[in-house]
Design an enzyme around this catalytic site. Structure first.
Site, PDB file in Angstrom:
ATOM      1  N   LYS A  36      78.915   8.545  40.297  1.00 18.63           N
ATOM      2  CA  LYS A  36      78.474   7.914  38.912  1.00 18.63           C
ATOM      3  C   LYS A  36      77.186   7.219  39.241  1.00 18.63           C
ATOM      4  CE  LYS A  36      80.043   4.781  35.585  1.00 18.63           C
ATOM      5  NZ  LYS A  36      81.393   3.929  34.813  1.00 18.63           N
ATOM      6  N   VAL A  60      77.690  11.311  35.701  1.00 19.93           N
ATOM      7  CA  VAL A  60      78.540  11.612  36.711  1.00 19.93           C
ATOM      8  C   VAL A  60      78.437  13.039  37.433  1.00 19.93           C
ATOM      9  CG1 VAL A  60      80.975  11.520  37.416  1.00 19.93           C
ATOM     10  CG2 VAL A  60      80.028  10.065  35.722  1.00 19.93           C
ATOM     11  N   ASP A  79      89.140  -0.785  27.929  1.00 19.49           N
ATOM     12  CA  ASP A  79      88.822   0.562  27.321  1.00 19.49           C
ATOM     13  C   ASP A  79      89.708   1.628  27.663  1.00 19.49           C
ATOM     14  OD1 ASP A  79      87.026   2.057  25.760  1.00 19.49           O
ATOM     15  OD2 ASP A  79      85.498   2.424  27.587  1.00 19.49           O
ATOM     16  N   THR A 129      76.506   6.336  28.304  1.00 21.49           N
ATOM     17  CA  THR A 129      75.541   5.548  27.943  1.00 21.49           C
ATOM     18  C   THR A 129      74.599   4.646  29.250  1.00 21.49           C
ATOM     19  OG1 THR A 129      77.118   3.929  27.552  1.00 21.49           O
ATOM     20  CG2 THR A 129      75.901   4.695  25.873  1.00 21.49           C
TER      21      THR A 129
END
Lengths: 316, 465
Positions: B83, B67, B185, B63
């Site tokens: 990134k 990369v 995460d 989202t």
């Protein structure tokens, strides 16, 4: 490291000696000689007072917390240590710094809201829209090398207030000294805990007098007391034994205060605190409060607005 | 335009045309100017990504953006992962819209953090309305490694590798938590492994400082952590969460390294409007193995906002062949909260023994000694149970886990998780397909480097406002 000041980018990249800072600024001015001579500006601390007021005005409209305002002030300071003021629109830089600081301090403001408020505050000086603010954000982050985490003195003050039995009045006073130090070069010169300790010391010795605030500075007497306390602490680190208590006060309250100052001085002597740094911070603050007396809001504003207008920096 | 750039000492940004000529229509195109900058003296980067890095391929997208894998053009050693944050588009024109808070956090945190087990940021380049974060490159990640072991013939990850991965992962967590950083995460896809077997915690896009926040952590981001790795206190609506949420995820990852599949593979209930639904299915998956939580195991349980929803869950189902021993009706309540984790653990480490197939497969296998997961023994269970403790206050912390006897028993833990393996894992798939890049303007296309079953994995997270 994010939580460890000693390994932080703040200490490694954004803490300068006075000489380094002076050299950086000299180089900046040299690179823009014609601009500098064409548009004279008031002394740096007066500019800082003005910027501080503008940030506070904008922050008040949006209900932004002091910590984010303080971070924004540091961003402005860092940015102008690398970019000549006259090449920028300070109102844009201030607005962007506050927008970014709010994100970093976890109290984000919507970009459109900031744009609306910025426009309303400086209608004549800033053709602001979202993309301009966004562009300036890139500029700011790039000049700061994405080093955006700021260690503030407030945290040290909070964690020490119990150790020194600070009263609410003393805490408020120390807080306002910290608030004021953002208008000096101190944030670029000393670690936050030195600032906090200096603020506590000043709060302890200034206590019975009205808050220095930003208008009425502390008296020379009080400053002398602060310096004396530091000298005492310094002497103790040198290995001198017992110190005699200060002048005997009849007033009980006064006595309690003196003993507080003593306890604090002993703490400084026993810990490895940079007392010389604190002496310098104290002097910088004294000097700032004197300099504040000379501050002329109208003149400062006019000088800033002159180059903004003359260079068309207010145009989209 | 008012914002002009300070005199640039490093590069001459004027040579736009010369630069473009050197470009082929390739992945490199992703780094081209989105618009003509002539006549616009606005913000310009002093460093240009394509002057400094040669993009060799596309790795993945999400989202946030995409990369790429890259090499240094100016003699920088090693490989890099760049990134690129996707800029917002208004119509055809890419506009500055303000950087998202999560990107700002990731930029700021990565600039401060420095540890062997946390992915290292090389630099950040802000150019042409895009943000490029340049990281050290890692050849593998845990998702890819786990997937490799599910390939026929399915064979378990050698115990020495599991141990080394866990130790390094915990070491990275300890560093983050000591620095008041919550990752929020953690999952196999975000745990990188270099070709020399160093484990690196990656993707700090959701990470944030938890030391004295101005607002409760909950108010910022309503939903954190990919559902399968989400701690029970989050599922039960806790507003004040702690590093323990990362430790639950580490426990889930440990279990997945053993069984090669997510231990609590629930289905995410979608957000309706702005309310966060109770994740019944996910919580049920946890209860199936861990038993129902109760006040004995978790004193604050009853003050959880979603506590009442627990009553709607089924007690753990007993396996058909499994007789419920001698307990009778009077203990049904305690049976409902009995954990079946021990049983899960021992059946997992014995079922997936790789020793029988290791001689015939070309897969990584231990050169010496025991290649059987049962070598992890009882200490492995105890560590797992500590990490999957319901009560966040009792859950094993990173510092405690590092001191766990699990790491002191058996062979010395290596800081190269591949030590002793005969063969290497396959390299990260990198796409150099022209087509791929031209169609890439669609954000959020699936990860290219990953096998099919991974596509079914839940998407990251809900973006904050």
């Amino acid at each position: 490291m994010a939580a460890n000041y000693w390994e932080s980018t703040q200490r490694r990249f954004w803490q300068f000696s006075k000489e380094e800072l002076a050299n950086m600024r000299e180089r900046l001015e040299d690179s823009e000689q014609s601009l500098v001579s064409m548009f004279p500006l008031p002394e740096r601390r007066h500019l800082s007072i003005y910027f501080n007021q503008q940030i506070n005005r904008l922050g008040k409209r949006l209900g932004i917390r002091q910590q984010a305002l303080a971070t924004a002030q540091i961003y402005v300071k860092r940015f102008y240590s690398k970019v000549e003021i006259r090449r920028t629109n300070p109102y844009l830089v201030i607005t962007t710094a506050l927008y970014l600081a709010c994100k970093m301090e976890e109290c984000p403001q919507h970009i459109r809201l900031i744009v609306t408020e910025g426009r309303a505050l400086w209608p004549e000086l800033l053709a602001l829209d979202v993309s301009r603010l966004g562009e300036c954000e890139f500029f700011l982050i790039s000049e700061m090398n994405s080093q955006l985490i700021i260690h503030q003195p407030y945290r040290t003050l909070t964690s020490l207030q119990q150790d020194f039995y600070l009263t609410p009045d003393e805490i408020n006073l120390a807080t306002s000294v910290i608030n004021d130090h953002y208008m000096t070069d101190l944030p670029l010169l000393y670690p936050p805990h030195i600032i906090a300790l200096t603020a506590i010391l000043l709060a302890l010795v200034l206590r019975p007098n009205p808050v220095p605030g930003s208008s009425s500075g502390p008296t020379a007497n009080n400053m002398a007391a602060a310096t004396a306390a530091l000298a005492q602490a310094q002497a103790r680190t040198g290995g001198n034994g017992q110190t005699t208590p200060g002048a005997s006060e009849k007033d009980k309250q006064q006595e309690a205060r003196v003993s507080k100052v003593h306890r604090f001085a002993n703490f400084l002597a026993e810990s490895n605190v940079d007392i010389e740094g604190m002496v310098d911070c104290t002097q910088e603050l004294i000097s700032f409060y004197e300099c504040h007396e000379q501050y002329n809001d109208k003149m400062t504003r006019e000088q800033i607005n002159r180059f903004v207008k003359a260079r068309g920096l207010d145009k989209p | 335009m008012s914002m002009t750039n300070p005199p640039s000492a490093a590069s001459g940004p004027g040579s736009v045309s010369a630069r473009n000529q050197t470009l082929k229509r390739s992945v490199q195109a992703a780094f081209e100017d989105p618009n003509d900058r002539a006549g616009n003296p606005g913000y310009q980067s002093k460093v240009r990504v394509i002057d400094k890095y040669k993009v060799v391929g596309f790795i993945s997208s999400g989202t946030y953006g995409r990369v790429y894998k890259a090499l240094g053009r100016q003699g920088q050693p090693g490989e890099f992962a760049i990134k690129k944050f996707k800029p917002d588009k208004e119509g055809e024109q890419i506009q500055y819209t303000g950087i998202s808070q999560s990107a700002v956090r990731e930029m700021a945190l990565c600039s401060e953090l420095k540890h062997d087990n946390v992915i290292r940021l090389i630099e950040i380049i802000l150019e042409d309305k895009c943000i490029f974060m340049v990281f050290e490159y890692a050849e593998h990640d845990l998702l890819q490694i786990i997937h490799h072991h599910t390939q026929q013939p399915r064979h378990s990850i050698p115990p020495s590798t599991v141990k080394s991965i866990m130790f390094q992962l915990l070491n990275g967590c300890q560093y983050l938590h000591n620095n008041w950083v919550l990752h929020r995460d953690l999952k196999p896809a975000n745990i990188m492994v270099t070709s020399s077997g160093q484990v690196k915690i990656g993707d700090l896009g959701l990470a944030r400082l938890f030391q004295k926040p101005l607002h409760s952590l909950f108010s910022g981001d309503k939903v954190v952590v990919t559902i399968w790795y989400r701690a029970p206190e989050l599922l039960l609506g806790s507003r004040h969460y702690t590093p323990a949420i990362d430790m639950w995820a580490v426990g889930c990852i440990f279990a997945e390294l053993l069984s090669l599949r997510p231990i609590f593979k629930g289905e995410e209930a979608k957000m309706d409007k702005k309310t966060v639904p109770f994740q019944r299915n996910q919580m049920q998956k946890i209860v199936d193995i861990m038993g129902l939580p109760n006040k004995d195991r978790w004193p604050y349980l009853t003050s959880m906002p979603e506590y009442n929803n627990l009553a709607t869950l089924q007690p753990p189902m007993l396996h058909p062949g499994h007789h419920h021993h001698h307990h009778s009706a009077h203990s049904s309540k305690s049976a409902a909260s009995t954990s079946h984790l021990e049983k899960w653990y021992y059946s997992t480490i014995s079922a997936h023994s790789s020793s029988s197939s290791s001689s015939s497969t070309p897969s990584p296998s231990s050169a010496s000694g025991n290649n059987n997961l049962s070598a992890l023994g009882a200490e492995g269970y105890k560590l797992l149970a500590g990490l999957l403790e319901y009560d966040p206050e009792r859950r094993t912390s990173a510092a405690q886990a590092l001191q766990h006897p699990f790491f002191a028993t058996g062979d010395r833990v290596s800081n190269n998780c591949f030590e002793g393996l005969k063969t290497a894992y396959p390299q990260r798939r990198v796409s150099q397909d022209d087509n791929d890049i031209r169609t890439s303007s669609l954000p959020g296309t699936k990860r290219s480097g990953l096998p099919d079953d991974s596509v079914a994995r839940p998407v990251k997270r809900v973006k904050e406002g």
